[in-house]
Design an enzyme around this catalytic site. Sequence first.
Site, PDB file in Angstrom:
ATOM      1  N   GLY A   1      95.593  30.720  32.945  1.00  0.00           N
ATOM      2  CA  GLY A   1      95.993  31.835  33.810  1.00  0.00           C
ATOM      3  C   GLY A   1      94.958  32.938  33.780  1.00  0.00           C
ATOM      4  O   GLY A   1      93.800  32.723  33.429  1.00  0.00           O
TER       5      GLY A   1
ATOM      6  N   ARG B   1      94.113  37.103  35.667  1.00  0.00           N
ATOM      7  CA  ARG B   1      94.479  38.320  36.392  1.00  0.00           C
ATOM      8  C   ARG B   1      95.106  37.992  37.738  1.00  0.00           C
ATOM      9  O   ARG B   1      94.640  37.123  38.479  1.00  0.00           O
ATOM     10  CB  ARG B   1      93.255  39.202  36.579  1.00  0.00           C
TER      11      ARG B   1
ATOM     12  N   SER C   1     100.399  29.526  34.938  1.00  0.00           N
ATOM     13  CA  SER C   1     100.467  30.901  35.421  1.00  0.00           C
ATOM     14  C   SER C   1      99.642  31.098  36.692  1.00  0.00           C
ATOM     15  O   SER C   1      99.963  30.551  37.730  1.00  0.00           O
ATOM     16  CB  SER C   1     100.041  31.856  34.311  1.00  0.00           C
TER      17      SER C   1
ATOM     18  N   CYS D   1     104.946  30.821  35.199  1.00  0.00           N
ATOM     19  CA  CYS D   1     104.227  31.850  35.972  1.00  0.00           C
ATOM     20  C   CYS D   1     104.760  33.268  35.808  1.00  0.00           C
ATOM     21  O   CYS D   1     104.439  34.130  36.624  1.00  0.00           O
ATOM     22  CB  CYS D   1     104.298  31.515  37.463  1.00  0.00           C
TER      23      CYS D   1
ATOM     24  N   PRO E   1     105.009  36.970  35.281  1.00  0.00           N
ATOM     25  CA  PRO E   1     103.969  37.993  35.085  1.00  0.00           C
ATOM     26  C   PRO E   1     104.252  38.861  33.863  1.00  0.00           C
ATOM     27  O   PRO E   1     105.406  39.195  33.582  1.00  0.00           O
ATOM     28  CB  PRO E   1     104.032  38.814  36.373  1.00  0.00           C
ATOM     29  N   ILE E   2     103.211  39.218  33.130  1.00  0.00           N
ATOM     30  CA  ILE E   2     103.330  40.127  31.989  1.00  0.00           C
ATOM     31  C   ILE E   2     102.253  41.199  32.118  1.00  0.00           C
ATOM     32  O   ILE E   2     101.284  41.044  32.852  1.00  0.00           O
ATOM     33  CB  ILE E   2     103.202  39.385  30.639  1.00  0.00           C
TER      34      ILE E   2
ATOM     35  N   LYS F   1     110.707  44.807  39.759  1.00  0.00           N
ATOM     36  CA  LYS F   1     110.046  45.025  41.046  1.00  0.00           C
ATOM     37  C   LYS F   1     108.818  44.130  41.192  1.00  0.00           C
ATOM     38  O   LYS F   1     108.605  43.504  42.248  1.00  0.00           O
ATOM     39  CB  LYS F   1     109.644  46.498  41.163  1.00  0.00           C
TER      40      LYS F   1
END
EC number: 3.4.21.-
Length: 441
Positions: free
Chosen positions: A64, A66, A97, A120, A122-123, A138
Amino acid sequence: MRRILLSMIVLIFLASPILAKNIVYVAQIKGQITSYTYDQFDRYITIAEQDNAEAIIIELDTPGGRADAMMNIVQRIQQSKIPVIIYVYPPGASAASAGTYIALGSHLIAMAPGTSIGACRPILGYSQNGSIIEAPPKITNYFIAYIKSLAQESGRNATIAEEFITKDLSLTPEEALKYGVIEVVARDINELLKKSNGMKTKIPVNGRYVTLNFTNVEVRYLAPSFKDKLISYITDPNVAYLLLTLGIWALIIGFLTPGWHVPETVGAIMIILAIIGFGYFGYNSAGILLIIVAMLFFIAEALTPTFGLFTVAGLITFIIGGILLFGGGEEYLVRKEVFSQLRILIITVGAILAAFFAFGMAAVIRAHKKKARTGKEEMIGLIGTVVEELNPEGMIKVRGELWKARSKFNGKIEKGEKVRVVDMDGLTLIVVRERKEGGEK
């Protein structure tokens, strides 16, 4: 005779389309997804487009990276004039991811046995206490909508695509094929070309469907350049962190052993490579600042021993800086294991530094106790090296220790010159220039 020649010419022209080979390019993308990865995709696709290739196959293996880089890559793929095939390869590779989004944005997905796709969520990086920062609803909802739209556009299973985020689902090649996420499972390029020959795929840039023609094909490989390999290596956050850490320590060693210049040079190169890696992968400037402050604490401890005060402050600052390094608010689409491994590395490096300084401080304390017992008699007659010009005061190094020193005759003694200790005034050594004939002008 003329009729025979004309017949042969006609046959040659009729046969030429049959003899013409369909060009297929193969390129490799491995490692973190960064802004440089986009440059690679763009370069490879452009080469294939200029040669009017039948398709380009990207062998992908990534944990994964950015989110912004991923979205730029997907956009470039969908603007391609030729089919872009994502092939998760070799066995053991993954399109995790950000890699999953890239695959779903391609015209055809293939996987080698023993590979995986998915996971996948997001963090945002690390918090101050070392825990992984989950993306707020969001942001998560945005990526759910995005991955579903990619799947729907290419006729793939949007429900499973959503579960890649909501359930952190990962699939094997066989499962991905069964659920309609990918189109082909192939052991190698030849099997991929054979199985995908005749398949139809939609090219979003012009809305037309293309039938893949992989008969009489010529495969051309685009080898990664040295720069590609180097950037791929240093954008690994673990490697970049180690480069930064080792570079800082090399600078400290160089600072404490003037005149050699090798540690400073190597350290500077390491730090520059680390900064390049962080620049592509993303970082929190506060983390970098704290690591620099930690370096200053360590230097202060070496120059003015406080028996551990600056060392403890430096270690705490160093570990916190490392944890905050990847907590800058960038949306990362990487496996959680990537950040977990980084945290283990940061703690391990911190423990090694703590052990190093524990032994170092013990040695310093023993040395100071020894000096207290023996007094100035032991120092008189020792030969040292000037590390900071004496004019008339400065710093010298004697027996590997830094001491404040003063020229006995108040003359200037240049950095690097040898001096002899002739007296002590408190904790200041009184020295003269060491010469074969003795004395000082």
